[in-house]
Design a protein around this motif. Structure first.
Motif, PDB file in Angstrom:
ATOM      1  N   LEU A   7       0.868  -1.276  -0.151  1.00 39.66           N
ATOM      2  CA  LEU A   7       0.043  -0.156   0.140  1.00 39.66           C
ATOM      3  C   LEU A   7       1.021   1.259   0.186  1.00 39.66           C
ATOM      4  CD1 LEU A   7      -2.884  -0.910   2.528  1.00 39.66           C
ATOM      5  CD2 LEU A   7      -2.564  -1.572   0.245  1.00 39.66           C
ATOM      6  N   ALA A   8       1.884   1.130   0.662  1.00 36.06           N
ATOM      7  CA  ALA A   8       2.849   2.407   0.782  1.00 36.06           C
ATOM      8  C   ALA A   8       3.411   2.486  -0.731  1.00 36.06           C
ATOM      9  CB  ALA A   8       4.008   2.220   1.847  1.00 36.06           C
ATOM     10  N   ALA A   9       3.704   1.573  -1.303  1.00 37.70           N
ATOM     11  CA  ALA A   9       4.430   1.663  -2.740  1.00 37.70           C
ATOM     12  C   ALA A   9       3.310   2.026  -3.729  1.00 37.70           C
ATOM     13  CB  ALA A   9       5.064   0.400  -3.307  1.00 37.70           C
ATOM     14  N   ALA A  10       2.227   1.831  -3.474  1.00 37.75           N
ATOM     15  CA  ALA A  10       1.005   2.390  -4.185  1.00 37.75           C
ATOM     16  C   ALA A  10       0.969   3.910  -3.988  1.00 37.75           C
ATOM     17  CB  ALA A  10      -0.179   1.768  -4.068  1.00 37.75           C
ATOM     18  N   ALA A  11       1.007   4.409  -2.750  1.00 39.23           N
ATOM     19  CA  ALA A  11       0.998   5.549  -2.437  1.00 39.23           C
ATOM     20  C   ALA A  11       2.101   6.363  -3.177  1.00 39.23           C
ATOM     21  CB  ALA A  11       0.953   5.964  -0.909  1.00 39.23           C
ATOM     22  N   ALA A  12       3.524   5.893  -2.992  1.00 39.97           N
ATOM     23  CA  ALA A  12       4.650   6.595  -3.404  1.00 39.97           C
ATOM     24  C   ALA A  12       4.541   6.739  -5.128  1.00 39.97           C
ATOM     25  CB  ALA A  12       5.864   5.690  -3.172  1.00 39.97           C
TER      26      ALA A  12
END
Length: 208
Positions: A7-12
């Motif tokens: 999820l963090a990678a998607a946000a980044a």
């Protein structure tokens, strides 16, 4: 890669990831992020895993094979390039660009200022700054006169600042100390100095 990191990678990489999702995928991801946001400790992990699974299914090139194709460093905490799983909810659910290692602090500072829910304005919010938040749009209180009506000078300045398309930038202008004024412009509302505020805003937006 753990689900929080997915999820963090998607946000980044949201500009690219968001564009790759179909409307149905975005809706499904939004539902899981809403559940995750509202979940207690027992259900939080399950909602995180479901949201990560939706991304892996929708964008296998980005998040397949455990998400290893995302070429950004992953911290042990699950952060990616300073972004967290919570940032994805801010980007998708709140529709706010104020996420990540730098802008999150700005968002939290601006949302901490006194405000009222949009629902309390009863249709009088036109021309006012509306800040997306987890509990619904907030209207920074400085924009309202003691009688609850929008201050005319605020409406003028907000129009000059383009508050409708950049509410965060406009709110930051109002609530941050100004080098010429020695205080945040919002602190000068209701004083004789407020008549200068449209000219200052006009200087900021003037094209050279």
């Amino acid at each position: 890669m753990n689900p929080d990191a997915v999820l963090a990678a998607a946000a980044a990489a949201w500009a690219r990831v968001g564009a790759g999702l179909t409307p149905a995928d975005r809706a499904a991801l939004g539902e899981e992020l809403s559940r995750r946001r509202a979940a207690g400790p027992a259900d939080h992990r399950a909602a995180t895993e479901r949201a990560a699974g939706l991304l892996a299914a929708a964008l296998p090139e980005e998040f397949g094979a455990g998400g290893r194709s995302v070429a950004v460093p992953v911290a042990e905490s699950g952060t990616v390039a300073g972004f967290t799983a919570d940032d994805l909810a801010v980007l998708l659910l709140d529709g706010s660009p104020m996420a990540g290692p730098v802008l999150t602090a700005v968002r939290e500072r601006l949302l901490a200022a006194p405000s009222v829910p949009k629902s309390e304005l009863a249709g009088r919010e036109r021309g006012l700054i509306l800040l997306p938040a987890e509990d619904g749009p907030r209207v920074p209180r400085f924009q309202l006169a003691p009688d609850g009506m929008p201050r005319p000078v605020v409406l003028t300045v907000n129009r000059l600042l383009g508050a409708e398309t950049d509410p965060w930038g406009a709110a930051d202008w109002w609530l941050s100390p100004h080098a010429w004024l020695g205080s945040p412009p919002a602190a000068l509302l209701g004083t004789p100095v407020e008549v200068q505020l449209p000219d200052l805003a006009d200087l900021l937006t003037e094209e050279f």
